[in-house]
Design an enzyme around this catalytic site. Structure first.
Site, mmCIF file in Angstrom:
data_model
loop_
_atom_site.group_PDB
_atom_site.id
_atom_site.type_symbol
_atom_site.label_atom_id
_atom_site.label_comp_id
_atom_site.label_asym_id
_atom_site.label_seq_id
_atom_site.Cartn_x
_atom_site.Cartn_y
_atom_site.Cartn_z
ATOM 1 C CG ASP A 265 -1.813 1.182 1.368
ATOM 2 O OD1 ASP A 265 -2.259 1.694 0.326
ATOM 3 O OD2 ASP A 265 -2.094 1.630 2.495
ATOM 4 C CB SER A 266 0.253 4.820 -0.393
ATOM 5 O OG SER A 266 -0.910 4.872 0.409
ATOM 6 C CB CYS B 217 -3.366 0.392 -2.170
ATOM 7 S SG CYS B 217 -3.538 2.108 -2.683
ATOM 8 C CG ASN B 218 -9.611 0.230 -2.318
ATOM 9 O OD1 ASN B 218 -10.360 -0.648 -2.697
ATOM 10 N ND2 ASN B 218 -9.257 0.350 -1.040
ATOM 11 C CD GLU C 177 -0.072 6.983 6.241
ATOM 12 O OE1 GLU C 177 1.016 7.211 6.817
ATOM 13 O OE2 GLU C 177 -0.397 5.850 5.830
ATOM 14 C CB CYS D 192 -9.380 4.547 1.047
ATOM 15 S SG CYS D 192 -7.736 5.009 1.654
ATOM 16 C CG HIS E 299 -4.836 4.883 4.695
ATOM 17 N ND1 HIS E 299 -4.331 4.376 3.530
ATOM 18 C CD2 HIS E 299 -3.778 5.407 5.368
ATOM 19 C CE1 HIS E 299 -3.021 4.582 3.491
ATOM 20 N NE2 HIS E 299 -2.663 5.206 4.600
HETATM 21 N N1 DGL Z 1 -4.780 3.147 1.090
HETATM 22 C C1 DGL Z 1 -4.908 3.646 -0.240
HETATM 23 C C2 DGL Z 1 -6.198 3.172 -0.881
HETATM 24 O O1 DGL Z 1 -6.745 2.176 -0.498
HETATM 25 C C3 DGL Z 1 -4.701 5.081 -0.554
HETATM 26 C C4 DGL Z 1 -4.161 6.078 0.361
HETATM 27 C C5 DGL Z 1 -3.407 7.161 -0.401
HETATM 28 O O2 DGL Z 1 -4.015 8.116 -0.898
HETATM 29 O O3 DGL Z 1 -2.190 6.979 -0.490
HETATM 30 O O4 DGL Z 1 -6.649 3.770 -1.843
#
Ligand code: DGL
Length: 255
Positions: free
Chosen positions: A9-10, A70-71, A145, A182, A184
């Protein structure tokens, strides 16, 4: 690499999927990669992310499996012409899971700005004949974050202020399900409940586990390994993950 499942993921979001996988299949070897150097993904350009996601996948291409936890990256992956049979994105499985568990098939999706713009949740749910209510919410990634910068009380105050405003979008929608589109966003479900009367909160974790079970054979190692890497500052990421209950050491990795 051949015997490792890579989850990436990011940043912190994909750790939810990593945790569910490691709990359910503890004897497997895992690598978690957080691309914190390029966080957040959800407000970056498609062209930039195409290059980034391609590099990450090519770096780990010999792994047993690569789970794009990560989506935003999953949406980008679908735009790339890569045909690796060991790469798994999470949008279709999460949409199907939400559809199956929704009673009235009216489903909200909160995700990064880019995920909503690319529209893959909308397409998947429309195909299933669900009514979709998509909401761009990259701002929430920054709160999650950046949690370290606030006291717990202040953090919850600003998050709830933002939720109150943003979730007014769902006011007359009559949704019974909300997809945390997402990874997160799974961290804040208790807060969403203060603003919505939705009965079904959908995160990708269980859907992805169920799906992978049919795709790969999980190993039964006596000494399974856990490795966590970041492209960002290892010390910083290590202190972030400690606060949410992970004790693994974090190393730097240039990808
Ligand atoms: N966790 C990531 C997702 O599922 C994205 C978070 C980001 O913007 O980096 O999309």
């Amino acid at each position: 690499m051949k015997d490792k499942i890579v989850v990436f993921d990011s940043g912190l979001g994909g750790l939810n999927i990593y945790k569910t996988l490691t709990n359910k299949y503890p004897n497997e070897n895992y690598i978690y990669f957080a691309d914190e150097l390029y966080l957040p993904y959800g407000t970056k350009s498609v062209e930039f992310l195409k290059q980034r996601i391609r590099s990450i996948i090519e770096y780990f291409k010999d792994a047993k499996a690569i789970v794009i936890a990560c989506n935003t990256a999953s949406s980008i992956y679908r735009l790339l012409d890569l045909n690796y049979p060991n790469v798994y994105e999470i949008i279709d499985v999460t949409s199907q899971y939400a559809y199956n568990t929704s009673r009235n098939k009216r489903i909200g999706v909160i995700a990064t700005d880019l995920t909503i713009e690319l529209g893959m949740y909308q397409d998947a749910l429309n195909k299933l004949n669900a009514k979709v209510f998509p909401l761009k919410y990259s701002e929430l990634v920054d709160f999650i974050e950046g949690k370290d910068q606030y006291s717990e009380e202040e953090y919850l105050r600003i998050v709830n202020e933002s939720l109150k405003d943003k979730f007014s979008f769902f006011k007359d929608s009559d949704i019974d399900s909300l997809i945390c589109g997402c990874t997160h966003f799974g961290y804040l479900i208790d807060e969403y409940k203060k603003h919505l009367t939705v009965s079904n909160y959908v995160i990708s974790d269980d859907a992805v586990c169920e799906f992978l079970e049919n795709k790969i054979k999980f190993a039964n190692n006596l000494n399974p390994s856990r490795e966590i890497y970041t492209s960002g500052d290892a010390f910083e990421f290590s202190s972030k993950i400690k606060k949410i209950g992970f004790s693994e050491t974090v190393s730097s990795l240039v990808v």
